[in-house]
Write an enzyme that holds these catalytic residues in place. Structure first.
Site, PDB file in Angstrom:
ATOM      1  N   PRO A 197       0.707  -1.182   0.071  1.00  0.00           N
ATOM      2  CG  PRO A 197      -0.818  -1.463   1.530  1.00  0.00           C
ATOM      3  CD  PRO A 197       0.542  -2.287   0.953  1.00  0.00           C
ATOM      4  CD  GLU A 198       2.627   3.199  -4.512  1.00  0.00           C
ATOM      5  OE1 GLU A 198       3.065   4.312  -4.728  1.00  0.00           O
ATOM      6  OE2 GLU A 198       2.618   2.481  -5.349  1.00  0.00           O
ATOM      7  CE  LYS A 254       5.131   4.589   0.505  1.00  0.00           C
ATOM      8  NZ  LYS A 254       6.355   3.916  -0.253  1.00  0.00           N
ATOM      9  NE  ARG A 309      11.109  -1.621  -5.604  1.00  0.00           N
ATOM     10  CZ  ARG A 309       9.940  -0.949  -4.772  1.00  0.00           C
ATOM     11  NH1 ARG A 309      10.105  -0.257  -3.902  1.00  0.00           N
ATOM     12  NH2 ARG A 309       8.873  -1.726  -5.003  1.00  0.00           N
TER      13      ARG A 309
END
Length: 273
Positions: free
Chosen positions: A2-3, A53, A262
């Site tokens: 989750p961001e 977050k 990433r």
DNA sequence: ACTGTAACCTGCAGGC
DNA sequence: TGCCTGCAGGTTACAG
């Protein structure tokens, strides 16, 4: 994981479910990452807030005529979710649970165990370095194009790495970093950008995040809100997850490479350094 | 102080 | 069907 939009959706749902309740007892999976869950035992839930977050649950309890304050911090890692259960569960991926005084149980489930639980004195975040050094909230009115540009200029790393660092702006992860850079025509491997492009990036970040919040977050795999539903924002993505497909602006083929460890998708035609 | 990299975990999809 | 490899939305510790 989750961001910001996903954590915000979770926060909104969780707040009315646990505010005013008392945590009778906390339990955790035997790991240092979750063992502080039990330190919330006996406390009463005041508010459920969010910073970047991180979910921040303010707690209080009366002890010898004095009010003692604590903060329960939940970070969902990559695969974390929270929910409310009526009965005990044998789900092997529940890493922490809190028995509430109304008979319900607050559950923290996290398959990959990248999440984390902490109970700290209010605003004492030194055990959580990222939270301790976190940058401004994206919608903070004190965050201006000028201050954003100044923060971006203080480092020479790739712009995407800076967005993911949480130190310049809070709450962006891999999905919304790629989306924001695509929308503002900035290459993820740009290092320095001018004032105008910094302003355009900030505007894009705010647009991308508000749309995602409105859509209840982006669901790919594990993400669920406390009511068990998925978000709808995955249908609103222009860049993330679309490598090999045509750019929605210029029809060039979107590419993928690793930036800052990433997976990163971008349009080599319209995103420039 | 800053920057880059490996490590922490588990499940799943795709290739052979 | 089964095994193997690579990949996934994040943060942290550590080396240089």
């Amino acid at each position: 994981m989750p961001e910001l939009p996903e954590v915000e959706s979770i926060r909104c749902q969780l707040e009315p479910l646990i505010t005013g309740k008392t945590i009778i007892k906390g339990h955790s999976f035997p790991s240092k990452k979750f063992s502080q869950a039990k330190l919330a035992s006996g406390f009463h839930v005041q508010t459920v807030k969010r910073r970047g977050k991180y979910l921040l649950i303010n707690l209080d309890k009366e002890l010898g005529g004095k009010i003692k304050l604590k903060e329960l911090i939940i970070h969902l890692g990559m695969t974390g979710s929270v929910s409310i259960a009526k009965e005990k569960t044998d789900d092997p991926y529940v890493r922490a649970q809190w028995q509430l005084n109304d008979g319900q149980i607050l559950l923290f489930r996290d398959i990959r165990r990248f999440g984390r639980i902490a109970v700290v004195n209010p605003n004492d975040y030194k055990s959580l370095p990222t939270l301790n050094n976190i940058g401004p909230e994206p919608f903070d009115p004190n965050l201006t194009a000028a201050s954003f540009h100044k923060s971006l200029s203080s480092s020479r790393s790739h712009i995407k790495t800076k967005l993911l660092s949480q130190r310049i702006i809070a709450g962006l992860g891999n999905i919304y970093a790629d989306e924001s850079l695509w929308r503002s025509h900035i290459s993820p491997v740009a290092r320095r950008i001018g004032k105008d492009r910094s302003e355009s990036l900030l505007i894009s970040i705010r647009e991308v995040l508000s749309e995602a919040i409105k859509n209840g977050g982006t669901t790919f795999r594990d993400y669920r809100t406390p009511d068990g539903l998925t978000g709808k924002n995955q249908h609103n993505l222009d860049c993330y997850g679309r490598a090999g497909k045509a750019c929605n602006k210029c029809s060039s083929i979107l590419k993928n490479r690793i930036v800052g460890q990433r997976s990163t998708t971008w349009c080599p035609q319209c995103q420039i350094s």
